[in-house]
Write a protein that holds these residues in place. Structure first.
Motif, PDB file in Angstrom:
ATOM      1  N   GLU A 106       0.667  -1.216   0.039  1.00 10.86           N
ATOM      2  CA  GLU A 106       0.035   0.056  -0.046  1.00 10.86           C
ATOM      3  C   GLU A 106       0.813   1.402  -0.152  1.00 10.86           C
ATOM      4  O   GLU A 106       1.841   1.442   0.648  1.00 10.86           O
ATOM      5  N   SER A 107       0.568   2.305  -0.966  1.00 12.61           N
ATOM      6  CA  SER A 107       1.101   3.644  -0.947  1.00 12.61           C
ATOM      7  C   SER A 107      -0.048   4.530  -1.277  1.00 12.61           C
ATOM      8  O   SER A 107      -0.387   4.561  -2.460  1.00 12.61           O
ATOM      9  N   TYR A 108      -0.152   5.735  -0.759  1.00 14.69           N
ATOM     10  CA  TYR A 108      -1.252   6.458  -0.919  1.00 14.69           C
ATOM     11  C   TYR A 108      -0.580   7.720  -1.408  1.00 14.69           C
ATOM     12  O   TYR A 108       0.095   8.535  -0.660  1.00 14.69           O
ATOM     13  N   LEU A 138       6.004  10.320  -3.400  1.00 11.27           N
ATOM     14  CA  LEU A 138       4.936  10.987  -4.269  1.00 11.27           C
ATOM     15  C   LEU A 138       5.235  10.579  -5.720  1.00 11.27           C
ATOM     16  O   LEU A 138       4.393  10.195  -6.644  1.00 11.27           O
ATOM     17  N   THR A 139       6.356  10.956  -6.262  1.00 14.68           N
ATOM     18  CA  THR A 139       6.986  10.918  -7.623  1.00 14.68           C
ATOM     19  C   THR A 139       6.668   9.562  -8.098  1.00 14.68           C
ATOM     20  O   THR A 139       6.118   9.190  -9.397  1.00 14.68           O
ATOM     21  N   ALA A 140       6.956   8.456  -7.267  1.00 12.24           N
ATOM     22  CA  ALA A 140       6.933   7.065  -7.667  1.00 12.24           C
ATOM     23  C   ALA A 140       5.371   6.894  -7.833  1.00 12.24           C
ATOM     24  O   ALA A 140       5.038   5.593  -8.604  1.00 12.24           O
ATOM     25  N   THR A 149      -1.724   8.483  -8.493  1.00 19.18           N
ATOM     26  CA  THR A 149      -2.820   7.389  -7.954  1.00 19.18           C
ATOM     27  C   THR A 149      -2.319   6.505  -6.727  1.00 19.18           C
ATOM     28  O   THR A 149      -1.096   6.391  -6.547  1.00 19.18           O
ATOM     29  N   ASP A 150      -3.266   5.997  -6.203  1.00 20.88           N
ATOM     30  CA  ASP A 150      -2.672   5.173  -5.140  1.00 20.88           C
ATOM     31  C   ASP A 150      -2.142   3.632  -5.449  1.00 20.88           C
ATOM     32  O   ASP A 150      -2.662   3.260  -6.584  1.00 20.88           O
TER      33      ASP A 150
END
Length: 435
Positions: A106-108, A138-140, A149-150
């Motif tokens: 998960e990464s939001y 964030l850039t990833a 997107t998440d």
């Protein structure tokens, strides 16, 4: 107790009082400042907010960051912003917010964007915040299309808020990617507004999302793309100056109006911004309201409800202060949580609104667990008899009663001083008996 120990104990007590949040309170008539002071006093443990679900309290990182933005806009409680930063940078708090404790799955995007922006606002480095590179994270999460997107095994909650916060955060961290700005600008609806839900047909403009998109586009030096959004906001404004969300209420609410006023001010639409601020001022609790509520904003004109006041106040402050996200900074702000200066105004001035119970629907447009939300009606909450005071312009509130902060401080000094005098007298009496 020996005399020197007594004097030392009193000195320590006085030092503790001087260092306490209550002692740091100072009085002001500034509307944004008093709201910032009220918000600071809502922090649990002095550093975060919580949300209660099924009787259990959970940390609310997103709303806590919103409160930090509000304090920066109000130019108060720099120490409060620092405490928020220290709390949210804890590994367990930040890990839960950014990845829901599962970074491998998960990464939001919304959480990364808002936290990176907060880091810049607080004077920290978003590329090394609590040991985490939020800019890289964030850039990833940016897709080839430019949309953020998440990365999740569940539902992708990214939306118009996410994209706008990402552009704002990266612009302050060295520059927003062109494709990200292009994606935001390209999402404009035919009527000139910007949508909350991205890439859907038909495109539906949303006031909160439009206000955020306008600010991000202006920050990225795209005024031509921001202009239609500003014009759409002006057309959407109610006669009384307010802005309504999806609920379509006639007069408007503090959340939507606060964001719209902020965007209109940044975009140079001064007349519309002034009318929006006047509406917001009519929702603020003044000196004739309960002392504990003074400075806070009601969600709307139905009355003050504790369940919606914190979120309403965080966004209302942004509109009243008129400082955009691109320029927010808490660096150099005054410390302490101010209270409303109510000295010298006759009691009972203002307009009193009494309500009983209000039930509404809350629309959440947040990436889990981020709180980039738009609230179109207050959650079900019991409202107490309260007073929303309507006062003239000039950025100040009417005054009644006594300035609480200085009075408490003086009283504490007198009590402590009296204790010292009594101790000295007792010591002398004992010394005389020993001669």
């Amino acid at each position: 107790m020996p005399l020197r120990r007594t004097a030392a104990a009193v000195a320590v007590a006085l030092a503790a009082l001087a260092a306490s949040p209550a002692a740091q309170a100072w009085s002001t008539e500034d509307r944004a400042g008093t709201a910032g002071g009220w918000l600071t006093r809502q922090l649990v443990g002095g550093d975060h907010l919580e949300i209660v679900f099924d009787g259990v309290a959970y940390p609310d990182q997103g709303l806590t960051l919103d409160l930090g933005f509000a304090l920066a806009a109000a130019d108060v409680a720099r120490d409060g912003v620092e405490r928020i930063g220290a709390w949210v940078s804890r590994p367990e708090v930040m890990g839960n917010y950014l990845h829901f404790d599962a970074p491998e799955r998960e990464s939001y995007a919304g959480a990364h964007a808002k936290l990176a922006l907060f880091a810049s606002v607080s004077g920290a480095d978003p590329a090394d915040f609590g040991g985490v590179d939020l800019v890289a994270g964030l850039t990833a999460l940016k897709a080839p299309s430019g949309r953020f997107t998440d990365r999740t095994a569940h539902q992708d909650y990214s939306n118009g808020f996410t994209q706008a916060f990402a552009v704002l955060a990266l612009d302050r961290a060295g520059g927003a990617p062109r494709d990200a700005v292009d994606f935001l600008a390209g999402g404009r609806c035919p009527d000139g507004g910007y949508p909350l839900v991205l890439a859907t047909t038909p495109c539906t403009s949303h006031p909160d999302a439009t206000a955020m998109a306008v600010q991000a586009l202006l920050a990225a030096d795209r005024p031509d793309d921001a202009a239609p959004g500003l014009t759409w906001l002006e057309r959407r404004q109610a006669d009384g100056g307010g802005f309504a969300g999806e609920d379509g209420s006639a007069e408007g609410n503090a959340n939507s109006t606060g964001l719209a006023a902020q965007a209109l001010r940044v975009g140079g639409r001064t007349g519309a911004a002034d009318r929006a601020v006047a509406f917001l001022e009519s929702l603020q609790v003044g000196c004739s309201g309960p002392e504990a509520d003074r400075g806070a904003f009601a969600f709307d004109r139905t009355g003050f409800a504790t369940g919606s006041a914190t979120r309403a106040t965080t966004q209302a402050v942004l509109g009243v202060a008129g400082v955009g996200y691109a320029a927010l900074s808490s660096v150099g702000d005054r410390t302490g949580a101010p209270v409303l200066d109510c000295a010298g105004t006759p009691p009972g001035s203002g307009t009193t609104t009494t309500t009983t119970t209000t039930t509404g629907t809350t629309t959440t447009a947040a990436s889990t667990p981020d709180a980039t939300t738009t609230t179109d009606a207050p959650p079900a909450a019991t409202t107490t008899t309260s007073e929303v005071v309507t006062v003239g312009g000039g950025g100040t509130l009417a005054r009644t009663g006594v300035a609480v902060g200085p009075a408490l401080w003086l009283g504490a000094l007198l009590v402590a001083g009296g204790a010292l005098v009594l101790a000295l007298a007792r010591e002398r009496h004992v010394a005389r008996r020993r001669r």
